[in-house]
Enzyme design. Structure first.
Site, PDB file in Angstrom:
ATOM      1  N   ASN A 237      53.131 -26.574 162.281  1.00 35.05           N
ATOM      2  CA  ASN A 237      51.766 -27.069 162.245  1.00 35.05           C
ATOM      3  C   ASN A 237      51.624 -28.119 161.142  1.00 35.05           C
ATOM      4  O   ASN A 237      51.993 -27.871 159.996  1.00 35.05           O
ATOM      5  CB  ASN A 237      50.814 -25.889 162.010  1.00 35.05           C
TER       6      ASN A 237
ATOM      7  N   GLU B 194      53.478 -25.691 168.188  1.00 32.98           N
ATOM      8  CA  GLU B 194      54.105 -25.850 169.493  1.00 32.98           C
ATOM      9  C   GLU B 194      54.104 -27.313 169.941  1.00 32.98           C
ATOM     10  O   GLU B 194      55.078 -27.793 170.525  1.00 32.98           O
ATOM     11  CB  GLU B 194      53.386 -24.995 170.547  1.00 32.98           C
TER      12      GLU B 194
ATOM     13  N   SER C  96      50.596 -16.379 168.415  1.00 33.52           N
ATOM     14  CA  SER C  96      50.173 -16.533 169.797  1.00 33.52           C
ATOM     15  C   SER C  96      49.560 -17.914 170.018  1.00 33.52           C
ATOM     16  O   SER C  96      48.741 -18.357 169.221  1.00 33.52           O
ATOM     17  CB  SER C  96      49.164 -15.438 170.134  1.00 33.52           C
TER      18      SER C  96
ATOM     19  N   ASP D  51      40.738 -24.423 162.041  1.00 32.19           N
ATOM     20  CA  ASP D  51      41.862 -24.496 162.969  1.00 32.19           C
ATOM     21  C   ASP D  51      41.565 -23.782 164.284  1.00 32.19           C
ATOM     22  O   ASP D  51      41.959 -24.253 165.345  1.00 32.19           O
ATOM     23  CB  ASP D  51      43.132 -23.913 162.334  1.00 32.19           C
TER      24      ASP D  51
END
Length: 139
Positions: A35, A48, A71, A136
């Site tokens: 991130n 991701e 997740s 976020d």
């Protein structure tokens, strides 16, 4: 998952949100990222997304596995579905329950490891920076 966790630690050490990810094909990492929202001021620089960007263009993702320490949010879930990544391995989903049910409903194999180190790192960040965490997750 160890490599994804190393990515998360890199982000944390740089003052960012500790979420890391790796993309694997045939047992080999082809992309890794963490991130960078805080560090780059980029709202879509999730772990991701950075992992996939660093993997570069692939003809197909149907033979890959994405590992992520947390997740995936809806944006990252959508990207996983868009590229038809068939398997997601999640370090933990206690600090943030993402979209596991949605992924499964679209045929993605989801494995949740309940990794204590992933959870502890994220929980430490949330305690130290609740305002960044709320930003976020869109609150």
């Amino acid at each position: 998952m160890e490599d994804a966790l190393d990515q998360a630690k890199r982000s944390y050490e740089a003052g960012g949100i500790p979420i890391g990810s790796v993309l694997v094909r045939a047992g080999k990492i082809i992309g890794a990222g963490h991130n960078l929202r805080v560090q780059n001021g980029d709202p879509i620089a999730h772990g991701e997304m950075e992992c996939l960007k660093n993997a570069g263009r692939q003809r197909s993702y149907r033979d890959t596995i994405i590992y992520t320490t947390l997740s995936p949010c809806m944006m990252c879930t959508g990207t996983i579905l868009q590229f038809q990544i068939p398997r997601v391995v999640i370090g933990e989903n206690r600090t943030f329950g993402g979209n596991e049910t949605f992924l499964r409903s679209r045929g993605v194999e989801v494995t949740i490891l309940d990794n204590e180190e992933c959870e502890a790192l994220m929980a430490r960040f949330i305690r130290a920076h609740p305002e960044i965490w709320q930003e976020d997750i869109g609150n």
